[in-house]
Design a protein around this motif. Sequence first.
Motif, PDB file in Angstrom:
ATOM      1  N   MET A 128       0.839  -1.187   0.000  1.00  0.00           N
ATOM      2  CA  MET A 128       0.000   0.000   0.000  1.00  0.00           C
ATOM      3  C   MET A 128       0.884   1.251   0.000  1.00  0.00           C
ATOM      4  N   GLU A 134      -6.065   6.526   7.652  1.00  0.00           N
ATOM      5  CA  GLU A 134      -7.401   5.970   7.837  1.00  0.00           C
ATOM      6  C   GLU A 134      -8.113   5.729   6.497  1.00  0.00           C
ATOM      7  N   GLN A 135      -7.595   6.309   5.413  1.00  0.00           N
ATOM      8  CA  GLN A 135      -8.248   6.137   4.106  1.00  0.00           C
ATOM      9  C   GLN A 135      -7.621   5.007   3.296  1.00  0.00           C
ATOM     10  N   THR A 136      -6.671   4.288   3.900  1.00  0.00           N
ATOM     11  CA  THR A 136      -6.040   3.165   3.224  1.00  0.00           C
ATOM     12  C   THR A 136      -6.897   1.910   3.408  1.00  0.00           C
ATOM     13  N   ALA A 137      -7.056   1.153   2.324  1.00  0.00           N
ATOM     14  CA  ALA A 137      -7.910  -0.041   2.368  1.00  0.00           C
ATOM     15  C   ALA A 137      -7.288  -1.142   3.209  1.00  0.00           C
ATOM     16  N   PRO A 138      -8.029  -1.682   4.165  1.00  0.00           N
ATOM     17  CA  PRO A 138      -7.589  -2.912   4.820  1.00  0.00           C
ATOM     18  C   PRO A 138      -7.595  -4.062   3.814  1.00  0.00           C
ATOM     19  N   GLN A 139      -6.419  -4.628   3.551  1.00  0.00           N
ATOM     20  CA  GLN A 139      -6.323  -5.832   2.705  1.00  0.00           C
ATOM     21  C   GLN A 139      -5.495  -6.831   3.489  1.00  0.00           C
ATOM     22  N   PRO A 140      -6.070  -7.371   4.568  1.00  0.00           N
ATOM     23  CA  PRO A 140      -5.304  -8.198   5.487  1.00  0.00           C
ATOM     24  C   PRO A 140      -4.725  -9.435   4.825  1.00  0.00           C
ATOM     25  N   ALA A 149     -10.924  -6.671  10.640  1.00  0.00           N
ATOM     26  CA  ALA A 149     -11.454  -5.713   9.654  1.00  0.00           C
ATOM     27  C   ALA A 149     -12.966  -5.884   9.474  1.00  0.00           C
TER      28      ALA A 149
END
Lengths: 318, 318
Positions: A128, A134-140, A149
């Motif tokens: 990323m 806070e605007q970054t996508a959770p892509q666990p 998430a």
Amino acid sequence: MHIIITGGAGFLGARLAAKLLAQGTLAGQPISHVTSLDLAPCPIDDERIDSVVGDISDPSVIERAFREDTIAVCHLAAIVSSHAEAEFDEGMQVNFDATRSLLEACRHRGDHIRFLFSSSLAVFGPGMPSPLNEQTAPQPRSSYGTQKAMSELLVNDYSRRGFIDGRICRLPTIVVRPGRPNRAASSFASSIIREPLGGEEAICPIDPEFAIWICSPETIINNLAHALSLDTERMEVCRTINLPGMSIEVREMIESLERVAGNDASARIRYERDPQIEAIVYSWAPLFDNRYALSLGFDVDENFDDIVRAHQHHMASQ
Amino acid sequence: MHIIITGGAGFLGARLAAKLLAQGTLAGQPISHVTSLDLAPCPIDDERIDSVVGDISDPSVIERAFREDTIAVCHLAAIVSSHAEAEFDEGMQVNFDATRSLLEACRHRGDHIRFLFSSSLAVFGPGMPSPLNEQTAPQPRSSYGTQKAMSELLVNDYSRRGFIDGRICRLPTIVVRPGRPNRAASSFASSIIREPLGGEEAICPIDPEFAIWICSPETIINNLAHALSLDTERMEVCRTINLPGMSIEVREMIESLERVAGNDASARIRYERDPQIEAIVYSWAPLFDNRYALSLGFDVDENFDDIVRAHQHHMASQ
């Protein structure tokens, strides 16, 4: 008024219970009682704390923790990352289904209960743009991060609908945790400081040049208490906050240990890389933008030497 | 080989069934049979299509749809946005719990089943950097978007663990949908073209200067079939794709209608703003970065006049 802390037998939960009772009030109301909800009783000896001992994935156990005057739930209980990776179904039950049951219990009481949810930087995956915010996508890249998430989304929707008054804190890796190693992939980060300070050997399972995103126990407890006290009118519509942390290479942590406790201490670290731990830890982002959290009044650590000294002090006081 | 399509009685599901049978193969294997799983039978008259009629939130209904040779599941069934907002529990059951049951059914078959999940731009909330891309955080402002975003996380984790071979398409608003208005907040976007072309009145419930992110039915069907065919080795680790769309103001859509069908058509639109619909539609992002999807070979519409003409042609052929 009454507060429930899930995971109250754990290191963070017990300290948060003590902190909230010492603070004495929440949103202007006196805190008279805390209930710990965990597999073991809360270790703190205080008559204002009682323990409901049981499995939070059982909704009837959850019901036992509520009282007429419950105004807040701090949901810290979870199965840690390596455990949730090894046992997928158990992770889903404890880390997601139990969160949903707790939210439902709050919703059906209808008191707009404050709900503090402890999430994790593990919701983020690699690749990323840096620093994350806070605007970054959770892509666990772990089931633990996925379950956290998913729970975050639910806490936000329950808040938006007015079922609860939620606030979500994504915790950095906490260093130095007291106690013994656990199944969290990040457990080594405390071990490499704590064990050498205690005269024991520790294993560093990852490349020491790798940076991690950390926070001290003292700062985390202050920040969790602050999150619970926060007027959510001050927050953006989304209730999720990346708690402030500092980025530090494992090598720099060990240099701090050396400065504070000498070469004998750092010589107790063995380097044995563990691909399974590396796979999880390398998927975590090492740098975040702290600005949003700082604008809301959260604290941040400045210096790792101070964190090592604070743990030394903590050990001496035990 | 056999493919399951949930929502196969619906407009997209039925067209996708026909498209896949016309295509004839999937990943080099012949497609001999499609099962529609929906509350009503699939309307397409083809002996290679059968229908399991029932509620997908009942796991035993899901079991009835699988065959020995099932190689793919296209999961399109959902409760639409306004409905999920009005009926929270029903939305959770159909949009989230049923997705989880379907994933579990695939996992326990152990055949690394291809799993196409149709998600939506409704996972995104307002106030994000524009244009949005796959690295933008879903911060849904509806329960529908929340349920879709939670399901996306689960499809990604099941894929990462090798339980399934997932792929997630976030659909733009589809214009022009055939048929009648439904409870989707976006239903008006088709109504304002479809009803005037059919000689009927339509209501525009939002400010016509507002831009929306749309895609034609033809392009969506091509893109869903492409997503199912795609070798996921080509994708980044995360299996989520924002399907390409075009950004257009409602006013521009009505100008297209006028160019294609004359002033009589556009005069059939009444402007009656509906705050509930506005609240949902205004929370959706009107502009995305199409580059990642285009790099994977997905299609995009270029011209709204062509979309209006295609619907005219579709009506004439009924």
